[in-house]
Design a protein around this motif. Structure first.
Motif, PDB file in Angstrom:
ATOM      1  N   GLU A  39       0.007  -3.674   4.130  1.00 18.99           N
ATOM      2  CA  GLU A  39      -1.294  -3.071   3.860  1.00 18.99           C
ATOM      3  C   GLU A  39      -1.519  -1.856   4.752  1.00 18.99           C
ATOM      4  O   GLU A  39      -1.243  -1.891   5.948  1.00 18.99           O
ATOM      5  CB  GLU A  39      -2.405  -4.094   4.103  1.00 18.99           C
ATOM      6  CG  GLU A  39      -2.374  -5.281   3.160  1.00 18.99           C
ATOM      7  CD  GLU A  39      -3.410  -6.323   3.533  1.00 18.99           C
ATOM      8  OE1 GLU A  39      -4.303  -6.592   2.712  1.00 18.99           O
ATOM      9  OE2 GLU A  39      -3.316  -6.854   4.658  1.00 18.99           O
ATOM     10  N   TYR A  40      -2.045  -0.784   4.154  1.00 19.96           N
ATOM     11  CA  TYR A  40      -2.317   0.433   4.926  1.00 19.96           C
ATOM     12  C   TYR A  40      -3.289   0.169   6.073  1.00 19.96           C
ATOM     13  O   TYR A  40      -3.204   0.793   7.135  1.00 19.96           O
ATOM     14  CB  TYR A  40      -2.906   1.521   4.031  1.00 19.96           C
ATOM     15  CG  TYR A  40      -1.995   2.013   2.936  1.00 19.96           C
ATOM     16  CD1 TYR A  40      -0.802   2.667   3.232  1.00 19.96           C
ATOM     17  CD2 TYR A  40      -2.324   1.814   1.598  1.00 19.96           C
ATOM     18  CE1 TYR A  40       0.032   3.121   2.224  1.00 19.96           C
ATOM     19  CE2 TYR A  40      -1.501   2.262   0.587  1.00 19.96           C
ATOM     20  CZ  TYR A  40      -0.316   2.920   0.902  1.00 19.96           C
ATOM     21  OH  TYR A  40       0.503   3.363  -0.097  1.00 19.96           O
ATOM     22  N   LYS A  41      -4.217  -0.750   5.858  1.00 21.76           N
ATOM     23  CA  LYS A  41      -5.249  -0.981   6.876  1.00 21.76           C
ATOM     24  C   LYS A  41      -4.669  -1.504   8.187  1.00 21.76           C
ATOM     25  O   LYS A  41      -5.316  -1.398   9.228  1.00 21.76           O
ATOM     26  CB  LYS A  41      -6.309  -1.944   6.347  1.00 21.76           C
ATOM     27  CG  LYS A  41      -5.842  -3.365   6.093  1.00 21.76           C
ATOM     28  CD  LYS A  41      -6.988  -4.207   5.536  1.00 21.76           C
ATOM     29  CE  LYS A  41      -6.569  -5.658   5.295  1.00 21.76           C
ATOM     30  NZ  LYS A  41      -7.692  -6.451   4.725  1.00 21.76           N
ATOM     31  N   VAL A  88      -5.007   7.848   1.485  1.00 20.83           N
ATOM     32  CA  VAL A  88      -5.761   8.265   2.658  1.00 20.83           C
ATOM     33  C   VAL A  88      -5.490   7.219   3.742  1.00 20.83           C
ATOM     34  O   VAL A  88      -5.787   6.042   3.561  1.00 20.83           O
ATOM     35  CB  VAL A  88      -7.269   8.346   2.349  1.00 20.83           C
ATOM     36  CG1 VAL A  88      -8.077   8.555   3.624  1.00 20.83           C
ATOM     37  CG2 VAL A  88      -7.539   9.472   1.352  1.00 20.83           C
ATOM     38  N   VAL A  89      -4.892   7.644   4.850  1.00 16.65           N
ATOM     39  CA  VAL A  89      -4.484   6.717   5.909  1.00 16.65           C
ATOM     40  C   VAL A  89      -5.503   6.788   7.047  1.00 16.65           C
ATOM     41  O   VAL A  89      -5.591   7.780   7.770  1.00 16.65           O
ATOM     42  CB  VAL A  89      -3.080   7.064   6.439  1.00 16.65           C
ATOM     43  CG1 VAL A  89      -2.680   6.097   7.548  1.00 16.65           C
ATOM     44  CG2 VAL A  89      -2.059   7.032   5.305  1.00 16.65           C
ATOM     45  N   LEU A  90      -6.277   5.710   7.200  1.00 17.87           N
ATOM     46  CA  LEU A  90      -7.306   5.658   8.238  1.00 17.87           C
ATOM     47  C   LEU A  90      -6.704   5.152   9.539  1.00 17.87           C
ATOM     48  O   LEU A  90      -5.906   4.219   9.544  1.00 17.87           O
ATOM     49  CB  LEU A  90      -8.448   4.742   7.793  1.00 17.87           C
ATOM     50  CG  LEU A  90      -9.090   5.095   6.449  1.00 17.87           C
ATOM     51  CD1 LEU A  90     -10.192   4.090   6.106  1.00 17.87           C
ATOM     52  CD2 LEU A  90      -9.654   6.510   6.461  1.00 17.87           C
ATOM     53  N   HIS A  91      -7.124   5.777  10.659  1.00 20.26           N
ATOM     54  CA  HIS A  91      -6.553   5.435  11.960  1.00 20.26           C
ATOM     55  C   HIS A  91      -7.405   4.459  12.760  1.00 20.26           C
ATOM     56  O   HIS A  91      -7.111   4.188  13.927  1.00 20.26           O
ATOM     57  CB  HIS A  91      -6.332   6.721  12.766  1.00 20.26           C
ATOM     58  CG  HIS A  91      -5.457   7.709  12.090  1.00 20.26           C
ATOM     59  ND1 HIS A  91      -5.875   8.975  11.750  1.00 20.26           N
ATOM     60  CD2 HIS A  91      -4.169   7.603  11.652  1.00 20.26           C
ATOM     61  CE1 HIS A  91      -4.888   9.617  11.148  1.00 20.26           C
ATOM     62  NE2 HIS A  91      -3.844   8.816  11.081  1.00 20.26           N
ATOM     63  N   ILE A 145       1.134   9.621   9.448  1.00 20.02           N
ATOM     64  CA  ILE A 145       0.224   8.907  10.338  1.00 20.02           C
ATOM     65  C   ILE A 145      -0.031   9.861  11.492  1.00 20.02           C
ATOM     66  O   ILE A 145       0.917  10.398  12.071  1.00 20.02           O
ATOM     67  CB  ILE A 145       0.828   7.587  10.852  1.00 20.02           C
ATOM     68  CG1 ILE A 145       1.268   6.704   9.676  1.00 20.02           C
ATOM     69  CG2 ILE A 145      -0.174   6.845  11.734  1.00 20.02           C
ATOM     70  CD1 ILE A 145       1.988   5.428  10.101  1.00 20.02           C
ATOM     71  N   GLU A 146      -1.294  10.117  11.831  1.00 24.21           N
ATOM     72  CA  GLU A 146      -1.603  11.172  12.803  1.00 24.21           C
ATOM     73  C   GLU A 146      -2.840  10.861  13.645  1.00 24.21           C
ATOM     74  O   GLU A 146      -3.863  11.541  13.546  1.00 24.21           O
ATOM     75  CB  GLU A 146      -1.757  12.508  12.095  1.00 24.21           C
ATOM     76  CG  GLU A 146      -2.531  12.473  10.784  1.00 24.21           C
ATOM     77  CD  GLU A 146      -2.433  13.779  10.008  1.00 24.21           C
ATOM     78  OE1 GLU A 146      -2.850  14.817  10.536  1.00 24.21           O
ATOM     79  OE2 GLU A 146      -1.920  13.743   8.869  1.00 24.21           O
TER      80      GLU A 146
END
Length: 352
Positions: free
Chosen positions: A247-249, A284-287, A304-305
């Motif tokens: 999972e991206y989360k 959309v990749v949330l950090h 990833i940033e």
């Protein structure tokens, strides 16, 4: 140049970001609000200070000394846009002066596409590592950095992706000290003790690759060194948990947990993204910690940033509509990689 600040609303996202259904007639407009529940991105202008507030803010901060040593950042002079030879392939957005936004759909590649992405990664790593050695001595201007990266990319037959993206005037982003991201290279020379993030994106053979790293200039204080170290660790830890079906989360949780451990803030307004045939794509990749749906897919590429801060995580935008700094002028650091999801986890395309 005036340093009029524009405050961003808490849930506005502005990497070089948008949504494929959004088209702006304003040359440099690139602020977007994201509804995390519905995964909808809509355009929203930043709030501007009144004329009186601008005047007071600028006078108060013009020569303000932070932490007893460094001065608050101020914009320098921006040189003209650098030329690109006619034989270089241009991304389609270059002459439009609008922000293309996020393209729907994941960036999933066949074997040929993966090789093109790897080639991009090697070129970017060469650029960033060369600059990292060059930046050890104070006195270099961020405009000189832009010139060096621009020439290196052009000499390799590629195009610097930021140049002309929504009107962005330079070939790289150079974010110094309290600058969170999207700093425009200018005439300011780097000073002893500065930290600087250099964000390099390259377009070659119809593909984009994206990476950034934060470097030390001269003798840097331990406070800054630790922030940079922990930011890099947060990226490495996030990459280590990636793989098909993940999972991206979990990326956001991993980064946020590590930042919390060291009492650093995680900037929420700027995100990772799919990258490849287009500059910005899903996901959309949330950090930060979140409950967003979605899982990683074999052979997809995305960035990833994470951006971590010593103090406030609230961003303030300069009136150039790009440069974003921390509200309290506290230090900020960032690292970024483009990764490929493989059968065995994640391959860092911008690392060798």
């Amino acid at each position: 140049m005036a340093t009029t600040a524009k405050s961003l609303q808490p849930r506005i996202f502005s990497p070089f970001l948008g949504h494929n259904s959004i088209r702006s007639t304003q040359p440099r407009l690139h602020l977007f609000r994201i509804d995390l529940g519905r995964r909808h991105v809509s355009m929203q202008l930043s709030r501007t200070f009144s004329g009186l507030t601008n005047l007071l803010f600028n006078r108060r901060n013009e020569d303000e000394v932070i932490d007893g040593k460094r001065k608050r950042l101020k914009p320098g002079n921006v040189s003209p846009r650098r030329p690109v030879p006619s034989h270089i392939m241009l991304p389609p957005y270059v002459e439009s002066f609008t922000v293309p936004g996020i393209s729907s759909g994941l960036e999933i590649h066949d074997k040929k596409g993966i090789e093109k992405m790897r080639l991009l990664g090697s070129l970017q790593l060469e650029s960033v590592n060369t600059l990292g050695l060059w930046l050890r001595q104070p006195g270099v201007t961020t405009d000189e950095i832009d010139e060096a990266v621009h020439n290196m990319i052009i000499e390799n037959g590629a195009y610097p992706s930021p140049l002309g993206y929504g009107g962005f005037p330079k070939s790289v982003c150079t974010s110094v000290n309290e600058c969170i991201c999207h700093g425009i290279p200018d005439s300011r020379p780097l000073e002893d003790g500065d930290i600087i993030n250099i964000d390099v994106t390259v377009y070659l053979n119809g593909y984009h690759g994206d990476t950034s790293a934060t470097f030390f200039c001269g003798d840097v204080e331990e406070k800054a060194k630790k922030l940079v170290q922990v930011t890099k660790e947060s990226l490495d830890r996030a990459i280590s948990i990636c793989g098909p079906g993940v999972e991206y989360k979990k990326i956001g949780k991993t980064i946020h947990d590590h930042a919390d451990k060291h009492k650093y803030g995680v900037v929420r307004q700027f995100v990772g993204h799919g990258v490849g045939r287009v500059f910005h794509a899903d996901p959309v990749v949330l950090h930060f910690r979140n409950n967003e749906a979605g899982r990683m897919v074999l052979n997809q590429t995305f960035t990833i940033e994470p951006m971590l801060t010593v103090g406030s995580i609230r961003p303030v935008m300069w009136d150039d509509d790009w440069t974003v700094v921390t509200e309290d002028a506290s230090l900020s650091a960032q690292f970024e990689h483009t990764i490929l999801i493989t059968k065995h986890g994640a391959e860092i395309l911008t690392d060798c």
